[in-house]
Write an enzyme that holds these catalytic residues in place. Structure first.
Site, PDB file in Angstrom:
ATOM      1  N   ARG A 190       1.082  -1.112  -0.757  1.00 45.92           N
ATOM      2  CA  ARG A 190       0.010   0.104   0.198  1.00 45.92           C
ATOM      3  C   ARG A 190       0.816   1.499  -0.207  1.00 45.92           C
ATOM      4  O   ARG A 190       0.519   2.874  -0.405  1.00 45.92           O
ATOM      5  CB  ARG A 190      -0.788   0.201   0.939  1.00 45.92           C
ATOM      6  CG  ARG A 190      -2.506  -1.479   0.984  1.00 45.92           C
ATOM      7  CD  ARG A 190      -2.891  -0.971   2.555  1.00 45.92           C
ATOM      8  NE  ARG A 190      -4.014  -1.801   2.319  1.00 45.92           N
ATOM      9  CZ  ARG A 190      -5.149  -1.263   1.360  1.00 45.92           C
ATOM     10  NH1 ARG A 190      -5.499  -0.437   1.621  1.00 45.92           N
ATOM     11  NH2 ARG A 190      -6.894  -1.947   1.025  1.00 45.92           N
ATOM     12  N   SER A 229      -6.616  -9.864   4.396  1.00 38.97           N
ATOM     13  CA  SER A 229      -7.332  -9.769   3.181  1.00 38.97           C
ATOM     14  C   SER A 229      -9.254 -10.886   3.785  1.00 38.97           C
ATOM     15  O   SER A 229      -9.115 -12.033   3.852  1.00 38.97           O
ATOM     16  CB  SER A 229      -6.294 -11.243   2.737  1.00 38.97           C
ATOM     17  OG  SER A 229      -5.950 -12.140   3.369  1.00 38.97           O
TER      18      SER A 229
HETATM   19  N1  LIG Z   1      -9.704   0.471   8.395  1.00 38.87           N
HETATM   20  C1  LIG Z   1      -8.007  -0.192   8.339  1.00 38.87           C
HETATM   21  N2  LIG Z   1      -8.723  -1.956   8.485  1.00 38.87           N
HETATM   22  C2  LIG Z   1      -7.724  -2.615   8.764  1.00 38.87           C
HETATM   23  N3  LIG Z   1      -6.769  -2.041   8.213  1.00 38.87           N
HETATM   24  C3  LIG Z   1      -6.623  -1.536   8.616  1.00 38.87           C
HETATM   25  C4  LIG Z   1      -7.322   0.218   8.089  1.00 38.87           C
HETATM   26  N4  LIG Z   1      -7.207   1.025   8.631  1.00 38.87           N
HETATM   27  C5  LIG Z   1      -5.093   1.125   8.078  1.00 38.87           C
HETATM   28  N5  LIG Z   1      -5.041   0.126   8.324  1.00 38.87           N
HETATM   29  C6  LIG Z   1      -3.478  -1.008   8.619  1.00 38.87           C
HETATM   30  O1  LIG Z   1      -3.675  -1.482   7.123  1.00 38.87           O
HETATM   31  C7  LIG Z   1      -2.800  -2.553   7.243  1.00 38.87           C
HETATM   32  C8  LIG Z   1      -3.882  -3.537   6.754  1.00 38.87           C
HETATM   33  O2  LIG Z   1      -3.223  -3.344   5.116  1.00 38.87           O
HETATM   34  P1  LIG Z   1      -3.857  -4.796   4.195  1.00 38.87           P
HETATM   35  O3  LIG Z   1      -3.993  -4.144   2.527  1.00 38.87           O
HETATM   36  O4  LIG Z   1      -3.857  -6.128   4.153  1.00 38.87           O
HETATM   37  O5  LIG Z   1      -5.530  -5.110   4.316  1.00 38.87           O
HETATM   38  S1  LIG Z   1      -6.210  -5.623   3.778  1.00 38.87           S
HETATM   39  O6  LIG Z   1      -5.961  -6.675   3.076  1.00 38.87           O
HETATM   40  O7  LIG Z   1      -7.147  -4.397   2.076  1.00 38.87           O
HETATM   41  O8  LIG Z   1      -8.294  -5.220   3.736  1.00 38.87           O
HETATM   42  C9  LIG Z   1      -3.119  -2.455   8.430  1.00 38.87           C
HETATM   43  O9  LIG Z   1      -1.572  -4.085   8.530  1.00 38.87           O
HETATM   44  P2  LIG Z   1      -1.566  -5.177   9.467  1.00 38.87           P
HETATM   45  O10 LIG Z   1      -1.527  -4.381  10.890  1.00 38.87           O
HETATM   46  O11 LIG Z   1       0.033  -5.326   9.208  1.00 38.87           O
HETATM   47  O12 LIG Z   1      -3.030  -6.303   9.213  1.00 38.87           O
HETATM   48  C10 LIG Z   1      -3.043  -2.036   9.450  1.00 38.87           C
HETATM   49  O13 LIG Z   1      -2.137  -1.256   9.296  1.00 38.87           O
END
Ligand SMILES: Nc1ncnc2c1ncn2[C@@H]1O[C@H](COP(=O)(O)OS(=O)(=O)O)[C@@H](OP(=O)(O)O)[C@H]1O
Ligand SMILES: Nc1ncnc2c1ncn2[C@@H]1O[C@H](COP(=O)(O)OP(=O)(O)O)[C@@H](O)[C@H]1O
Length: 277
Positions: free
Chosen positions: A141, A182
């Protein structure tokens, strides 16, 4: 194992366009084998591969013969496109690396340990001389997917793109570790269908919301609970756990340290034959 040097030492074309390098082939023990005719596409000249996946013997470079090529396709909004085969195939790259390309898809809530597992697994495999690459949601991202938000359709596009990139890595012969929340089953299943049977290994970080929230290393749960982040997975956005994943990690009774979890995945890959060509 065929070294990168011998691969990079591939010969140059002779004036007739015929490529030969008896020296580099003769120093390569894997090169001894029966040769089969390569699947020939319209317009290409004869190429030959060894049946054991060793360095191909090239007689011309496909698509550069000046002859008419096969039919064009339309895929999505891409019109008049043509698929180009490469004379060096996946099997050749796998031989080079002595491993099989595949995708380890790590899914779970924020804070469930996806990135930690991905890093531990990468390290374990590296120590074994295996080539991995991590596609981490947070990282992707920062670049490729910087245009995507966290609304459902953008998450779906995020997963689709990463699934396609992971597929390319697997085709390169690399063990690709995709670590993303995901949250939707349908999106993960769509990525699975991109790969040959067995090459998509879904790993579920089966860690409760309570545990993830207690960890909260980035303070995101706190912000979400305070209403400062909307649509946060597990709080006010859904997470659909896998129904039929290959590996589920984090439950009591199984090794729950990052190293133990990585060892579980390595054992799976070993058992399924992915750590040899
Ligand atoms: N709304 C919301 N919900 C969940 N996560 C959030 C959100 N906003 C920001 N983040 C941050 O983005 C990371 C997740 O990105 P992903 O690309 O793995 O998410 S997804 O698969 O598209 O749902 C996630 O990282 P991880 O904590 O490593 O999972 C967060 O740091
Ligand atoms: N197996 C584990 N056991 C205990 N704590 C862990 C484990 N894996 C990760 N952690 C800790 O949990 C937090 C979240 O881990 P992280 O890998 O960033 O999760 P995610 O990528 O799913 O958001 C970090 O503080 C990390 O040190």
């Amino acid at each position: 194992m065929i070294g990168a040097k011998s691969f990079l030492g591939l010969p140059t074309a002779s004036p007739k366009g015929i490529i030969s390098d008896s020296n580099s082939l003769s120093t390569n023990s894997r090169s001894v084998g029966v040769f089969r005719a390569c699947v020939s596409m319209e317009g290409s000249q004869t190429m030959r591969h060894s049946t054991n996946g060793s360095i191909p013997e090239l007689k011309s470079v496909n698509g550069h013969t000046g002859q008419k090529q096969g039919p064009l396709s339309t895929v999505g909004n891409s019109t008049n496109i043509k698929w180009h085969e490469s004379p060096v195939e996946k099997v050749d790259r796998q031989r080079l690396l002595d491993q099989k390309g595949c995708v380890i898809w790590v899914t779970g809530l924020s804070g469930s340990g996806k990135s930690t597992l991905a890093c531990a697994l990468n390290q374990k495999l590296y120590q074994k001389g295996k080539l991995c690459y991590i596609l981490d949601g947070d990282n992707v991202r920062h670049g490729l997917n910087r245009d995507l938000s966290f609304k459902a359709e953008d998450r779906a596009e995020n997963i689709r793109r990463v699934g396609e990139v992971a597929k390319l890595f697997a085709d390169a012969g690399i063990i690709c570790i995709a670590s993303l929340i995901s949250p939707y089953r349908r999106d993960r299943d769509a990525c699975r269908t991109l790969l040959p049977e067995g090459d998509f290994v879904e790993v579920f970080m089966n860690v409760s919301l309570e545990v993830c929230e207690a960890r909260d290393p980035k303070g995101l749960y706190k912000l979400a609970r305070a209403g400062k982040i909307k649509g946060f997975t597990g709080i006010d956005d859904p997470y659909e756990p896998p129904l039929n994943c290959e590996i589920s990690l984090g439950q009591e009774g199984t090794g729950t340290s990052p190293i133990e979890m990585a060892e579980t995945v390595v054992a799976y890959l070993e058992h399924k034959g992915y750590l040899k060509a």
